[in-house]
Scaffold this motif. Structure first.
Motif, PDB file in Angstrom:
ATOM      1  N   LEU A  14       0.817  -1.209   0.000  1.00  0.00           N
ATOM      2  CA  LEU A  14       0.000   0.000   0.000  1.00  0.00           C
ATOM      3  C   LEU A  14       0.854   1.264   0.000  1.00  0.00           C
ATOM      4  O   LEU A  14       0.459   2.280  -0.576  1.00  0.00           O
ATOM      5  CB  LEU A  14      -0.958   0.007   1.187  1.00  0.00           C
ATOM      6  CG  LEU A  14      -2.123  -0.986   1.082  1.00  0.00           C
ATOM      7  CD1 LEU A  14      -2.900  -1.032   2.387  1.00  0.00           C
ATOM      8  CD2 LEU A  14      -3.037  -0.645  -0.078  1.00  0.00           C
ATOM      9  N   SER A  22      -5.300   3.358  -0.035  1.00  0.00           N
ATOM     10  CA  SER A  22      -5.369   3.136   1.416  1.00  0.00           C
ATOM     11  C   SER A  22      -6.520   3.910   2.033  1.00  0.00           C
ATOM     12  O   SER A  22      -7.207   3.409   2.932  1.00  0.00           O
ATOM     13  CB  SER A  22      -4.055   3.547   2.080  1.00  0.00           C
ATOM     14  OG  SER A  22      -2.997   2.776   1.580  1.00  0.00           O
ATOM     15  N   ILE A  25      -9.722   2.019   1.367  1.00  0.00           N
ATOM     16  CA  ILE A  25      -9.865   0.853   2.242  1.00  0.00           C
ATOM     17  C   ILE A  25     -10.323   1.285   3.632  1.00  0.00           C
ATOM     18  O   ILE A  25     -11.220   0.670   4.227  1.00  0.00           O
ATOM     19  CB  ILE A  25      -8.537   0.064   2.314  1.00  0.00           C
ATOM     20  CG1 ILE A  25      -8.239  -0.594   0.960  1.00  0.00           C
ATOM     21  CG2 ILE A  25      -8.588  -0.987   3.421  1.00  0.00           C
ATOM     22  CD1 ILE A  25      -6.859  -1.212   0.866  1.00  0.00           C
ATOM     23  N   VAL A  28     -14.033   2.211   3.424  1.00  0.00           N
ATOM     24  CA  VAL A  28     -14.892   1.026   3.288  1.00  0.00           C
ATOM     25  C   VAL A  28     -15.009   0.296   4.617  1.00  0.00           C
ATOM     26  O   VAL A  28     -16.116  -0.114   5.025  1.00  0.00           O
ATOM     27  CB  VAL A  28     -14.354   0.092   2.174  1.00  0.00           C
ATOM     28  CG1 VAL A  28     -15.019  -1.267   2.229  1.00  0.00           C
ATOM     29  CG2 VAL A  28     -14.551   0.728   0.813  1.00  0.00           C
ATOM     30  N   LEU A  29     -13.884   0.140   5.323  1.00  0.00           N
ATOM     31  CA  LEU A  29     -13.938  -0.515   6.639  1.00  0.00           C
ATOM     32  C   LEU A  29     -14.819   0.266   7.615  1.00  0.00           C
ATOM     33  O   LEU A  29     -15.604  -0.324   8.363  1.00  0.00           O
ATOM     34  CB  LEU A  29     -12.530  -0.686   7.209  1.00  0.00           C
ATOM     35  CG  LEU A  29     -11.668  -1.770   6.567  1.00  0.00           C
ATOM     36  CD1 LEU A  29     -10.255  -1.740   7.132  1.00  0.00           C
ATOM     37  CD2 LEU A  29     -12.287  -3.147   6.774  1.00  0.00           C
ATOM     38  N   GLY A  49     -10.171   0.931  10.551  1.00  0.00           N
ATOM     39  CA  GLY A  49      -9.530   1.437   9.338  1.00  0.00           C
ATOM     40  C   GLY A  49      -8.431   2.449   9.609  1.00  0.00           C
ATOM     41  O   GLY A  49      -7.784   2.924   8.671  1.00  0.00           O
ATOM     42  N   PHE A  52      -4.984   2.018   7.992  1.00  0.00           N
ATOM     43  CA  PHE A  52      -5.003   2.319   6.558  1.00  0.00           C
ATOM     44  C   PHE A  52      -5.008   3.829   6.315  1.00  0.00           C
ATOM     45  O   PHE A  52      -4.447   4.303   5.339  1.00  0.00           O
ATOM     46  CB  PHE A  52      -6.208   1.650   5.891  1.00  0.00           C
ATOM     47  CG  PHE A  52      -6.132   0.153   5.934  1.00  0.00           C
ATOM     48  CD1 PHE A  52      -5.359  -0.543   5.013  1.00  0.00           C
ATOM     49  CD2 PHE A  52      -6.801  -0.561   6.913  1.00  0.00           C
ATOM     50  CE1 PHE A  52      -5.271  -1.917   5.055  1.00  0.00           C
ATOM     51  CE2 PHE A  52      -6.713  -1.940   6.964  1.00  0.00           C
ATOM     52  CZ  PHE A  52      -5.949  -2.622   6.034  1.00  0.00           C
TER      53      PHE A  52
END
Length: 196
Positions: A14, A22, A25, A28-29, A49, A52
Motif C-alpha cells: 500500500l 489506502s 480501504i 470502506v472498513l 480502518g 489504513f
C-alpha cells in the motif's frame, strides 16, 4: 536492531500504491463497521480502518514530493542529451545539496565517492545513457565496493536493467537510479546550460 517491513506485506504494498487506495480501504472498513455492527461496537469497528488512514497519509506525503510523469520524461530527455561533464556537474550539485561531501571516484568503475554522516557511497554514473544495463556495468562497481570495505553502492543509468542485472543488484545491495530517481534527485536544478 532496525525494523524492516517485509517487501510483499500488505502495508508495504500500500505504501507503493497511490495514496487514495489506502484511504478507500479505510473508508470502506468504517462504512461496513457503521452499517453492520451493533450500536455499541460501531465506533470501535469504525476505527479498524485507522492503520489504513495512517498508511494513506504516509503514502501521500511520499508521493507529493515525487516528480510527475511529464517531469520525469523531460528530465530523462534533457540528461540524455548532455555530455558527461555537464551531467557530472549536475549530479555533484544534487549530492552536495542533499548534504553529501563529494570527491571524484578513485577508478574506472567509480565516478564519485560520497560521504554523509560517516557513511560512504560509491557512485557509478558514466554509463547513464546506456539503453540496457547488464552485469558488465555492475560487477566492477561491486568489486570497487568490496575493495573499499563496507561502502554503499549506487549505479545511475536511464536504461532498463537486464534480467540478470536486477537480481545481481538486489543480492549485492546496489541501489539503482533510473529516470524517476534521477528526476527526483535533480529537482530544482537547471537542466540546461545558461545561454551566453
Amino acid at each position: 536492531m532496525k525494523f524492516k517491513m517485509a517487501e510483499k506485506s500488505l502495508f508495504a504494498t500500500l505504501l507503493r500504491s497511490p495514496w487514495w487506495v489506502s484511504l478507500a480501504i479505510a473508508a470502506v472498513l468504517a462504512l461496513l463497521a457503521m452499517s453492520l455492527l451493533p450500536p455499541d461496537y460501531k465506533v470501535v469497528g469504525a476505527t479498524s480502518g485507522f492503520p489504513f488512514l495512517v498508511i494513506a497519509v504516509i503514502a501521500a506525503a511520499r508521493q507529493w514530493r515525487l516528480p510527475s510523469a511529464a517531469r520525469v520524461a523531460q528530465t530523462q530527455q534533457a540528461v540524455a542529451a548532455m555530455a558527461w561533464p555537464e551531467f557530472a556537474a549536475l549530479l555533484e550539485a544534487a549530492f552536495r545539496r542533499d548534504g553529501y561531501s563529494v570527491r571524484p571516484g578513485g577508478g574506472a568503475a567509480v565516478d564519485f565517492e560520497l560521504e554523509r554522516q560517516g557513511r560512504r557511497m560509491l557512485v557509478s554514473a558514466r554509463r547513464w545513457k546506456s539503453a540496457r544495463t547488464g552485469l558488465e556495468a555492475l560487477r566492477p562497481l561491486q568489486a570497487a565496493r568490496d575493495a573499499a570495505g563496507g561502502a554503499d553502492a549506487l549505479y545511475i543509468g536511464l536504461g532498463e536493467l537486464t534480467d540478470t542485472a536486477r537480481p545481481f543488484a538486489a543480492t549485492h545491495r546496489i541501489a539503482i537510479w533510473q529516470a524517476d530517481e534521477v528526476a527526483l534527485a535533480l529537482r530544482g536544478l537547471p537542466l540546461t546550460a545558461p545561454k551566453p
